[in-house]
Design an enzyme around this catalytic site. Sequence first.
Site, PDB file in Angstrom:
ATOM      1  N   ASN A 168       0.869  -1.172   0.000  1.00  0.00           N
ATOM      2  CA  ASN A 168       0.000   0.000   0.000  1.00  0.00           C
ATOM      3  C   ASN A 168       0.905   1.221   0.000  1.00  0.00           C
ATOM      4  OD1 ASN A 168      -1.892   1.963   0.388  1.00  0.00           O
ATOM      5  ND2 ASN A 168      -2.749   1.109   2.269  1.00  0.00           N
ATOM      6  N   HIS A 184     -12.962   2.455  -0.062  1.00  0.00           N
ATOM      7  CA  HIS A 184     -12.933   1.405   0.978  1.00  0.00           C
ATOM      8  C   HIS A 184     -13.583   0.116   0.469  1.00  0.00           C
ATOM      9  CE1 HIS A 184     -13.233   4.917   4.079  1.00  0.00           C
ATOM     10  NE2 HIS A 184     -11.959   4.565   3.963  1.00  0.00           N
ATOM     11  N   ARG A 186      -2.515  -2.050  -3.584  1.00  0.00           N
ATOM     12  CA  ARG A 186      -3.760  -1.309  -3.381  1.00  0.00           C
ATOM     13  C   ARG A 186      -3.708  -0.070  -4.269  1.00  0.00           C
ATOM     14  NH1 ARG A 186      -6.112   1.088   2.305  1.00  0.00           N
ATOM     15  NH2 ARG A 186      -8.023   1.861   1.382  1.00  0.00           N
ATOM     16  N   GLU A 205      -8.116  -5.746   4.626  1.00  0.00           N
ATOM     17  CA  GLU A 205      -7.997  -5.418   3.202  1.00  0.00           C
ATOM     18  C   GLU A 205      -6.803  -6.130   2.564  1.00  0.00           C
ATOM     19  OE1 GLU A 205      -9.156  -0.891   2.921  1.00  0.00           O
ATOM     20  OE2 GLU A 205      -8.588  -1.425   4.934  1.00  0.00           O
ATOM     21  N   ARG A 240     -12.587  15.439   7.245  1.00  0.00           N
ATOM     22  CA  ARG A 240     -13.402  15.769   6.060  1.00  0.00           C
ATOM     23  C   ARG A 240     -14.823  16.138   6.465  1.00  0.00           C
ATOM     24  NH1 ARG A 240     -11.679  10.388   3.628  1.00  0.00           N
ATOM     25  NH2 ARG A 240      -9.575  10.774   2.831  1.00  0.00           N
TER      26      ARG A 240
END
Length: 413
Positions: A7, A183, A94, A401, A243
């Site tokens: 990643n 996600h 990823r 993940e 955010r």
Amino acid sequence: MKVLVINCGSSSVKYQVFDMEDERVIAKGICEKIAVSEGSGHIKHTPQNGKPTFNEDIALPNHTVAIKKVLSLLGSEEYGVVANLSEIGAVGHRVLNGGPKYATSVVVTQEVIEDIKRFIPLGPLHNPHNLSGINACFEAMPGVAQVATFDTSFHATMPEHAFTYAIPYEYTQKHNIRRYGFHGTSHRYVSERAIEKLGGKPNSRVVTLHLGNGSSLAAIRDGKVIDTSMGLTPLEGVPMGTRSGSIDPAVVEFIADKEGFSVGEVLKVLNNESGIYGVSGVSSDFRDVEFVAGDQRSPNPDLAEQAADPELARRSKLALEIFYYNVAKIAASYIAVLGGADAIVFTAGLGENSPETRERIIAYLAAFGVTVNVEENAKRGEIEITGADSKVRVFVIPTNEELVIARDTNALV
Ligand code: AMP
């Protein structure tokens, strides 16, 4: 076969090595401060076979040097986990945004590289770095197959009416503007686990809540996403650590006008200075905000002053309530469009570790007959927290993940 999962961020590379015989993680680590300044760099490499951890500053001028160093650690006498680097048969990456094209993981070819480049405008903060990781691996491990797993792929099953924004249609077509969702690998992993727990029920209706520093929800029917809360970018949806989540788009011009900002500057505010951080004025970390709001479960002496300030305590409570409320509103809308729910799943940093968050969100869903078992909810790990009288089963499933990426890579190679 052993699979290396990577990643890659702007200045970091996180990695895990899986032995696909039994899906065991045999090593993991992180390279940080890559190309941050002259001579900067740090690697923490943790073999899972009892060998010592390598944890040292080391100059990492670019991603290729970092990956070559990781490979040498993986094959080394002192910190290694493979007798020969040729045991690593493939690398899974990823990648943030696969645009409208990639509905599954793919073996990386020149065409895939060109597409990841082409979709940089759709993932400007991630796709370039994901690509650096891929290029670095091609250079450091010539001939080893590389696979890209996109954060957007699992959401590719959304119907057109869920992913199309109600803006002039020609813009959506000309510029690939649509809801992509993110996600995806996490929503996929936890929803598949939940469906297993439902005994493989056909036409299962699952709502997944990935609640971490970034948060998103997905509505999943029969294993396929029909809606998700993040959009063209990860800014849409629920408020997050920093955010704003969804707001009236007119706020952008309003702030620009009042503060003398450009559109880009306002977007930075909405991405980096908003959410629970912006409202609380305390932190983007939910634990910090919970503490200042009066939660004594994880006291933080560094924040004692803020916690004693009644205004900051009030704003912290408000920030958390805005979060719970907005997550519940979207979850409720997903239960509605699914025609009911068989399972609700909590995952990611907050979803896995904060019983309070789960309880507060579930409380908002009482109208759907969802209740929580308070005793079970206090436990950790993969748990079922369904209340005795609940009409919907509720699970906490730690996400994984990397395992999904490793499985896809193994299957494709
Ligand atoms: P993630 O992005 O999935 O790593 O999640 C990070 C977020 O999870 C941070 O805001 C953490 O504060 C939050 N988190 C992790 N552990 C806990 C906990 N025990 N209680 C509340 N929040 C937590």
